[in-house]
Design a protein around this motif. Sequence first.
Motif, PDB file in Angstrom:
ATOM      1  N   SER B 213       0.830  -1.209   0.000  1.00 55.93           N
ATOM      2  CA  SER B 213       0.000   0.000   0.000  1.00 55.93           C
ATOM      3  C   SER B 213       0.866   1.261   0.000  1.00 55.93           C
ATOM      4  O   SER B 213       1.753   1.411   0.834  1.00 55.93           O
ATOM      5  CB  SER B 213      -0.902  -0.014   1.233  1.00 55.93           C
ATOM      6  OG  SER B 213      -1.320   1.271   1.545  1.00 55.93           O
ATOM      7  N   PRO B 214       0.613   2.159  -0.971  1.00 59.10           N
ATOM      8  CA  PRO B 214       1.385   3.404  -1.015  1.00 59.10           C
ATOM      9  C   PRO B 214       1.271   4.214   0.284  1.00 59.10           C
ATOM     10  O   PRO B 214       2.238   4.813   0.737  1.00 59.10           O
ATOM     11  CB  PRO B 214       0.751   4.175  -2.169  1.00 59.10           C
ATOM     12  CG  PRO B 214      -0.118   3.219  -2.885  1.00 59.10           C
ATOM     13  CD  PRO B 214      -0.426   2.079  -1.989  1.00 59.10           C
ATOM     14  N   LEU B 215       0.036   4.209   0.866  1.00 57.71           N
ATOM     15  CA  LEU B 215      -0.167   4.995   2.103  1.00 57.71           C
ATOM     16  C   LEU B 215       0.737   4.506   3.235  1.00 57.71           C
ATOM     17  O   LEU B 215       1.375   5.289   3.941  1.00 57.71           O
ATOM     18  CB  LEU B 215      -1.636   4.890   2.555  1.00 57.71           C
ATOM     19  CG  LEU B 215      -2.632   5.744   1.781  1.00 57.71           C
ATOM     20  CD1 LEU B 215      -4.055   5.406   2.212  1.00 57.71           C
ATOM     21  CD2 LEU B 215      -2.361   7.236   1.989  1.00 57.71           C
ATOM     22  N   VAL B 216       0.793   3.205   3.356  1.00 60.42           N
ATOM     23  CA  VAL B 216       1.616   2.617   4.424  1.00 60.42           C
ATOM     24  C   VAL B 216       3.100   2.860   4.124  1.00 60.42           C
ATOM     25  O   VAL B 216       3.884   3.191   5.021  1.00 60.42           O
ATOM     26  CB  VAL B 216       1.319   1.115   4.595  1.00 60.42           C
ATOM     27  CG1 VAL B 216       2.166   0.509   5.715  1.00 60.42           C
ATOM     28  CG2 VAL B 216      -0.149   0.872   4.858  1.00 60.42           C
ATOM     29  N   GLN B 217       3.447   2.721   2.809  1.00 60.62           N
ATOM     30  CA  GLN B 217       4.854   2.955   2.437  1.00 60.62           C
ATOM     31  C   GLN B 217       5.283   4.381   2.794  1.00 60.62           C
ATOM     32  O   GLN B 217       6.353   4.610   3.369  1.00 60.62           O
ATOM     33  CB  GLN B 217       5.026   2.712   0.929  1.00 60.62           C
ATOM     34  CG  GLN B 217       4.969   1.251   0.569  1.00 60.62           C
ATOM     35  CD  GLN B 217       4.875   1.045  -0.935  1.00 60.62           C
ATOM     36  OE1 GLN B 217       4.444   1.925  -1.688  1.00 60.62           O
ATOM     37  NE2 GLN B 217       5.286  -0.141  -1.382  1.00 60.62           N
ATOM     38  N   MET B 218       4.392   5.353   2.458  1.00 58.28           N
ATOM     39  CA  MET B 218       4.727   6.746   2.759  1.00 58.28           C
ATOM     40  C   MET B 218       4.827   6.981   4.267  1.00 58.28           C
ATOM     41  O   MET B 218       5.733   7.660   4.763  1.00 58.28           O
ATOM     42  CB  MET B 218       3.664   7.688   2.161  1.00 58.28           C
ATOM     43  CG  MET B 218       3.922   8.012   0.702  1.00 58.28           C
ATOM     44  SD  MET B 218       2.457   8.629  -0.106  1.00 58.28           S
ATOM     45  CE  MET B 218       2.286  10.201   0.671  1.00 58.28           C
ATOM     46  N   ALA B 221       8.014   5.623   5.495  1.00 64.93           N
ATOM     47  CA  ALA B 221       9.144   6.469   5.115  1.00 64.93           C
ATOM     48  C   ALA B 221       9.250   7.675   6.056  1.00 64.93           C
ATOM     49  O   ALA B 221      10.334   8.037   6.521  1.00 64.93           O
ATOM     50  CB  ALA B 221       8.956   6.946   3.665  1.00 64.93           C
ATOM     51  N   GLU B 222       8.079   8.250   6.378  1.00 72.35           N
ATOM     52  CA  GLU B 222       8.073   9.406   7.292  1.00 72.35           C
ATOM     53  C   GLU B 222       8.548   9.019   8.689  1.00 72.35           C
ATOM     54  O   GLU B 222       9.284   9.743   9.349  1.00 72.35           O
ATOM     55  CB  GLU B 222       6.651   9.978   7.386  1.00 72.35           C
ATOM     56  CG  GLU B 222       6.404  11.054   6.333  1.00 72.35           C
ATOM     57  CD  GLU B 222       4.980  11.546   6.341  1.00 72.35           C
ATOM     58  OE1 GLU B 222       4.555  12.021   5.293  1.00 72.35           O
ATOM     59  OE2 GLU B 222       4.308  11.421   7.396  1.00 72.35           O
ATOM     60  N   ILE B 253       9.596   9.099  -0.898  1.00 75.68           N
ATOM     61  CA  ILE B 253      10.655   8.213  -0.401  1.00 75.68           C
ATOM     62  C   ILE B 253      12.034   8.796  -0.746  1.00 75.68           C
ATOM     63  O   ILE B 253      12.957   8.762   0.073  1.00 75.68           O
ATOM     64  CB  ILE B 253      10.478   6.771  -0.948  1.00 75.68           C
ATOM     65  CG1 ILE B 253       9.232   6.145  -0.271  1.00 75.68           C
ATOM     66  CG2 ILE B 253      11.708   5.906  -0.706  1.00 75.68           C
ATOM     67  CD1 ILE B 253       8.873   4.788  -0.778  1.00 75.68           C
ATOM     68  N   GLU B 254      12.122   9.332  -1.939  1.00 72.37           N
ATOM     69  CA  GLU B 254      13.411   9.932  -2.344  1.00 72.37           C
ATOM     70  C   GLU B 254      13.816  11.058  -1.383  1.00 72.37           C
ATOM     71  O   GLU B 254      14.967  11.171  -0.982  1.00 72.37           O
ATOM     72  CB  GLU B 254      13.301  10.484  -3.787  1.00 72.37           C
ATOM     73  CG  GLU B 254      13.529   9.416  -4.840  1.00 72.37           C
ATOM     74  CD  GLU B 254      13.207   9.892  -6.251  1.00 72.37           C
ATOM     75  OE1 GLU B 254      13.470   9.118  -7.168  1.00 72.37           O
ATOM     76  OE2 GLU B 254      12.683  11.019  -6.400  1.00 72.37           O
ATOM     77  N   LYS B 255      12.793  11.881  -1.021  1.00 71.94           N
ATOM     78  CA  LYS B 255      13.071  12.979  -0.078  1.00 71.94           C
ATOM     79  C   LYS B 255      13.540  12.437   1.265  1.00 71.94           C
ATOM     80  O   LYS B 255      14.480  12.942   1.875  1.00 71.94           O
ATOM     81  CB  LYS B 255      11.807  13.834   0.133  1.00 71.94           C
ATOM     82  CG  LYS B 255      11.631  14.882  -0.934  1.00 71.94           C
ATOM     83  CD  LYS B 255      10.437  15.767  -0.588  1.00 71.94           C
ATOM     84  CE  LYS B 255      10.236  16.787  -1.717  1.00 71.94           C
ATOM     85  NZ  LYS B 255       8.969  17.510  -1.550  1.00 71.94           N
ATOM     86  N   SER B 256      12.847  11.390   1.684  1.00 72.47           N
ATOM     87  CA  SER B 256      13.201  10.771   2.983  1.00 72.47           C
ATOM     88  C   SER B 256      14.624  10.244   2.951  1.00 72.47           C
ATOM     89  O   SER B 256      15.393  10.426   3.918  1.00 72.47           O
ATOM     90  CB  SER B 256      12.247   9.619   3.296  1.00 72.47           C
ATOM     91  OG  SER B 256      10.943  10.098   3.413  1.00 72.47           O
ATOM     92  N   ILE B 257      14.986   9.610   1.827  1.00 73.50           N
ATOM     93  CA  ILE B 257      16.337   9.040   1.701  1.00 73.50           C
ATOM     94  C   ILE B 257      17.367  10.165   1.778  1.00 73.50           C
ATOM     95  O   ILE B 257      18.394  10.036   2.453  1.00 73.50           O
ATOM     96  CB  ILE B 257      16.476   8.206   0.390  1.00 73.50           C
ATOM     97  CG1 ILE B 257      15.599   6.962   0.522  1.00 73.50           C
ATOM     98  CG2 ILE B 257      17.933   7.827   0.120  1.00 73.50           C
ATOM     99  CD1 ILE B 257      15.479   6.156  -0.766  1.00 73.50           C
TER     100      ILE B 257
END
Lengths: 185, 261
Positions: B213-218, B221-222, B253-257
């Motif tokens: 799930s994109p929501l869970v992935q985001m 990441a946060e 995710i890129e921002k988080s990385i």
Amino acid sequence: MDSISDNALMLKVKDGDLDKLGLLFERYRKILFGFFYNMNHDPGLSEDLVQNVFMRILKYRGGFKGDGEFKVWMFHIARNVGHDHYRKNKDRETDEIDNWKDKLGDDQMNREGEIEKGEDLHLLRRVLGRLDKEKMEVLTLSKLEGMKYKNIGDILDCSEGAVKVKVFRALQALKREYMHLKERV
Amino acid sequence: MDTKDLINKYRSGQLSSDEEKMLDRCIETGEVSLEELDDLAALKNNFDAMPVPEPSQNMSDAFYANLEATKQKEQRPKAEGNWFSQLWVTQPFLRWAYSVALIIVGLGAGYWLKSGGEDSDKLENLSAEVSEMKEVMMLTLLDKESPSDRLKAVNLTSELPDASAKVTEALLQTLNQDENVNVRLATLEALYPYASHPQVREGLIKSIALQESPLVQMALAEMMVALQEKRSVQNLEKVLKKENTPPEVRERIEKSIEVLI
């Protein structure tokens, strides 16, 4: 003696107006003194006992309900004061009686004798010392000013008729002693 | 026998014992008065006439002195009471001091009750039992089919004072396997307070690669950013490599990385 007003005064004493006890003292000091004096023939002791009665009235004023006569309530206390005194001094009691008998033969007797002017009364005084306390008490109470047989019945916890019989028997006993002494004189 | 005969017999001293009793009764009922018995009446008169001396002035003096002493004795406590109540009215700070003293006493008593004694032990045992019950209930609810039940179970963890390994393990399992996205998001939130536990942290990092799930992935990441967890970068990159990852998620995710590196 107005009993209603006695009660009213005592109720005020009960409510904390202690000065009113002074009025009751003035009304009854002589009568109470007479009660004790007739019983013990000792003026000093009688004064002390009167004092004790009023101190007890003060101490137990909360127990006065005002439903009976103040005089009766006061004499209940007076009898208790007298009994307590005689119980405490039981050992000395016989001495006191002896002293009293001596006194009767001495100054006091002679002094009063001058006023009384009667041999009968003279003898009577000597006889009284031989009478037992209960008989002496009922005779003394019946002698007190304003004391009715009904009042005495309330004080002694018996009926008016029973008081009359007690007085009758006390007088009979007094008479027996009197005759006995008269024969000896 | 009539009362006159009885009286006459008495006067002559010839009463039998029965007649004496009868006379007693007559006197008691008032049929015969003592005055009618002359000899006794005379004796009584003599007795009554015996003079009694007057009490001395000393008796009155002593009485009034005693009365005065009693009055003063009884008034003293009252006066002391009045003094205190006057002070109470005129010095308001006393009232404040009294209030503060009461609060201090209350707090002290509360602390004393809390800190010691058998009762506090009992209370502790009781709350431990309640936590245990909640834990069991939470684990049972997590196995239910209804997503709302599972949500309730996840929310129950916030009421547990300290989650056991069993609870965190169950939560991580829910995060990875639960089919409902909302339940997984709630689980992630529920796990956040326990992220300081190494096992939970480890589980969260591993979970990144497992989420679809994109929501869970985001959200994961946060959370990694919030936790400053550099070890998660590898897993986050795995998500980036996935073909079906939406561009918004990829960007996030890129921002988080970037932050983490």
